[in-house]
Design a protein around this motif. Sequence first.
Motif, PDB file in Angstrom:
ATOM      1  N   SER A 261       0.815  -1.218   0.000  1.00  0.00           N
ATOM      2  CA  SER A 261       0.000   0.000   0.000  1.00  0.00           C
ATOM      3  C   SER A 261       0.850   1.270   0.000  1.00  0.00           C
ATOM      4  O   SER A 261       0.346   2.333   0.337  1.00  0.00           O
TER       5      SER A 261
ATOM      6  N   GLU B 296       2.168   2.538  -2.654  1.00  0.00           N
ATOM      7  CA  GLU B 296       2.090   3.106  -3.996  1.00  0.00           C
ATOM      8  C   GLU B 296       0.956   4.133  -4.013  1.00  0.00           C
ATOM      9  O   GLU B 296      -0.119   3.880  -3.454  1.00  0.00           O
TER      10      GLU B 296
ATOM     11  N   ARG C  49      -3.062   2.987  -6.814  1.00  0.00           N
ATOM     12  CA  ARG C  49      -3.592   1.686  -6.375  1.00  0.00           C
ATOM     13  C   ARG C  49      -4.434   1.036  -7.468  1.00  0.00           C
ATOM     14  O   ARG C  49      -4.970  -0.044  -7.271  1.00  0.00           O
TER      15      ARG C  49
ATOM     16  N   ARG D 140      -5.849  -6.567  -5.524  1.00  0.00           N
ATOM     17  CA  ARG D 140      -4.718  -5.640  -5.470  1.00  0.00           C
ATOM     18  C   ARG D 140      -4.398  -5.230  -4.035  1.00  0.00           C
ATOM     19  O   ARG D 140      -3.226  -5.050  -3.688  1.00  0.00           O
ATOM     20  N   MET D 141      -5.443  -5.066  -3.217  1.00  0.00           N
ATOM     21  CA  MET D 141      -5.225  -4.631  -1.835  1.00  0.00           C
ATOM     22  C   MET D 141      -5.486  -5.768  -0.839  1.00  0.00           C
ATOM     23  O   MET D 141      -5.749  -5.529   0.343  1.00  0.00           O
TER      24      MET D 141
ATOM     25  N   ARG E 186       5.900  -2.843 -10.023  1.00  0.00           N
ATOM     26  CA  ARG E 186       4.890  -1.935  -9.471  1.00  0.00           C
ATOM     27  C   ARG E 186       4.873  -0.584 -10.189  1.00  0.00           C
ATOM     28  O   ARG E 186       5.916  -0.025 -10.484  1.00  0.00           O
TER      29      ARG E 186
END
Length: 204
Positions: free
Chosen positions: A114, A116, A119, A163-164, A191
């Motif tokens: 997290s 980045e 997202r 993704r999260m 990323r």
Amino acid sequence: MQLHSPYLDWDAQKALLDEIRDIVTKAPLFTPTMPRWGRPLSVRMSNCGPLGWISDKSGYRYEPIHPDTGEPWPPIPQSLLDIWSELTSYEAPPEACLINYYSPNAKIGLHVDSDEDDRNAPILSLSLGDDARFRLGGLERNGPTKSFILKSGDALLLDGEDRMAYHGVDRIYPGTSTLLNEPGRINLTLRRVTTPSGRRNHSM
Ligand code: MD6
Ligand code: FE
């Protein structure tokens, strides 16, 4: 999530390994530590790309230079940029490729990536060397998880709702691959860190 198993054949794995070895001679593996307490992680790391992910007593973040050498990270090899284009439909290239090196006893606890700003971009992972047991959960730390094996040459995309999601590596299985000439595993994660400029969003 999308798992391509395998995605790279033996020759492509060998070629990628040579490129990673070259990067690691320029940007040596460092030992990240936990924020605040400074306990070392069991995984050693390096990066390539304009940004690299690091962790030390001050916290987790992306930095343009190596924490030990102070030099910029080497560029992301074209082969990896091509794989990103092939496997993601994302509008912009990756900015960081984190290189994780696992010795036989290394592992990585459940975490969410997290740090980045962007997202929306997926994270693309490539594995080289020994098998690993990868664990994938949901958006909550204590929710249910499933686990599966990542093998040398596998590509895993964490996209969409994953993704999260919480994920980690429980263990590796030393001696399951001969790619590295020694027990261990390398994992690369590509990323996108910054939001691409000119991106159209709902305010337009
Ligand atoms: C690993 N992978 O496979 C650790 N993160 O060694 C990750 O932490 C990871 O595989 C984000 C997206 C895909 C991943
Ligand atoms: Fe991760």
